[in-house]
Design a protein around this motif. Sequence first.
Motif, mmCIF file in Angstrom:
data_model
loop_
_atom_site.group_PDB
_atom_site.id
_atom_site.type_symbol
_atom_site.label_atom_id
_atom_site.label_comp_id
_atom_site.label_asym_id
_atom_site.label_seq_id
_atom_site.Cartn_x
_atom_site.Cartn_y
_atom_site.Cartn_z
ATOM 1 N N THR A 1 15.424 15.778 26.643
ATOM 2 C CA THR A 1 14.915 14.634 27.401
ATOM 3 C C THR A 1 15.724 13.405 27.027
ATOM 4 O OG1 THR A 1 12.705 15.577 27.353
ATOM 5 C CG2 THR A 1 12.877 13.241 27.907
ATOM 6 N N LEU B 1 11.106 26.721 32.926
ATOM 7 C CA LEU B 1 12.352 27.009 32.219
ATOM 8 C C LEU B 1 12.144 27.157 30.715
ATOM 9 C CD1 LEU B 1 14.690 24.721 34.312
ATOM 10 C CD2 LEU B 1 14.689 27.233 34.280
ATOM 11 N N VAL B 2 11.308 26.316 30.128
ATOM 12 C CA VAL B 2 11.005 26.436 28.698
ATOM 13 C C VAL B 2 10.354 27.791 28.420
ATOM 14 C CG1 VAL B 2 9.567 25.519 26.820
ATOM 15 C CG2 VAL B 2 10.950 23.960 28.225
ATOM 16 N N SER C 1 19.775 25.329 28.431
ATOM 17 C CA SER C 1 19.143 24.023 28.295
ATOM 18 C C SER C 1 18.726 23.477 29.644
ATOM 19 C CB SER C 1 20.089 23.036 27.592
ATOM 20 O OG SER C 1 21.270 22.856 28.341
ATOM 21 N N VAL C 2 17.578 22.778 29.617
ATOM 22 C CA VAL C 2 17.125 22.033 30.779
ATOM 23 C C VAL C 2 17.047 20.567 30.351
ATOM 24 C CG1 VAL C 2 14.686 22.578 30.300
ATOM 25 C CG2 VAL C 2 15.347 21.679 32.552
ATOM 26 N N HIS C 3 17.719 19.725 31.105
ATOM 27 C CA HIS C 3 17.791 18.295 30.804
ATOM 28 C C HIS C 3 16.883 17.567 31.781
ATOM 29 C CE1 HIS C 3 21.427 18.877 28.243
ATOM 30 N NE2 HIS C 3 21.396 20.006 28.919
ATOM 31 N N SER C 4 15.819 16.981 31.260
ATOM 32 C CA SER C 4 14.832 16.273 32.063
ATOM 33 C C SER C 4 15.186 14.793 32.070
ATOM 34 C CB SER C 4 13.437 16.489 31.470
ATOM 35 O OG SER C 4 12.486 15.722 32.160
ATOM 36 N N LYS D 1 14.477 22.241 25.977
ATOM 37 C CA LYS D 1 14.300 21.031 26.775
ATOM 38 C C LYS D 1 14.958 19.861 26.087
ATOM 39 C CE LYS D 1 10.964 17.826 28.684
ATOM 40 N NZ LYS D 1 9.830 17.057 28.231
ATOM 41 N N PHE E 1 14.575 28.299 27.718
ATOM 42 C CA PHE E 1 15.448 27.132 27.767
ATOM 43 C C PHE E 1 14.980 26.101 26.744
ATOM 44 C CE2 PHE E 1 16.536 29.132 31.634
ATOM 45 C CZ PHE E 1 17.720 28.606 32.109
ATOM 46 N N ARG F 1 8.775 22.682 36.870
ATOM 47 C CA ARG F 1 10.080 23.334 36.690
ATOM 48 C C ARG F 1 10.480 23.365 35.220
ATOM 49 N NH1 ARG F 1 13.623 27.185 37.634
ATOM 50 N NH2 ARG F 1 15.739 26.453 38.068
ATOM 51 N N THR F 2 10.267 22.266 34.516
ATOM 52 C CA THR F 2 10.613 22.229 33.095
ATOM 53 C C THR F 2 9.771 23.221 32.309
ATOM 54 O OG1 THR F 2 11.305 19.917 33.311
ATOM 55 C CG2 THR F 2 10.845 20.720 31.081
#
Length: 145
Positions: free
Chosen positions: A144, A135-136, A21-24, A142, A140, A131-132
């Motif tokens: 938010t 990663l997606v 996971s990427v947390h924006s 996302k 990953f 960057r997001t």
Amino acid sequence: MSESKSALFIDIPVELQQVKSVHSIGSLQFEGDLPATLLHLQLITTDVANWKAESDVIVVFHTNAGHVTLDDAAYNASRNIATGNPYKKLVADLIDIGVKVELCGATAKVNGWGNADLLPRIKINLDAMARTIQLVQHGFVKITE
């Protein structure tokens, strides 16, 4: 949060073998005095540990939340206070359990922050959007807030 003594039954249990996971995080929302983002990162990393899952959790602070990544002196200058960064221990604890913490390079540039202004182990990326997307595209999910 309610202080109800009612029993809680989880209708939809979840157990994952892998978490990517990427947390924006562009602004902070609070639960009491705690930024919800930091609470949610603590929850997912606790889940990951309980599941014994593989994980790659990245949080990208940008825009109006970039100050979370600053050391005390830069935080004080940015926020016009003298208390230091109240989130530094929470951020360090997350890094200690494997969360990768990044600051958007565009946010840093606009605010005049350099690498020396950051808490230890924070990385600066090109910018939060690029960057997001990167990663997606690498699988990953996302998140938010």
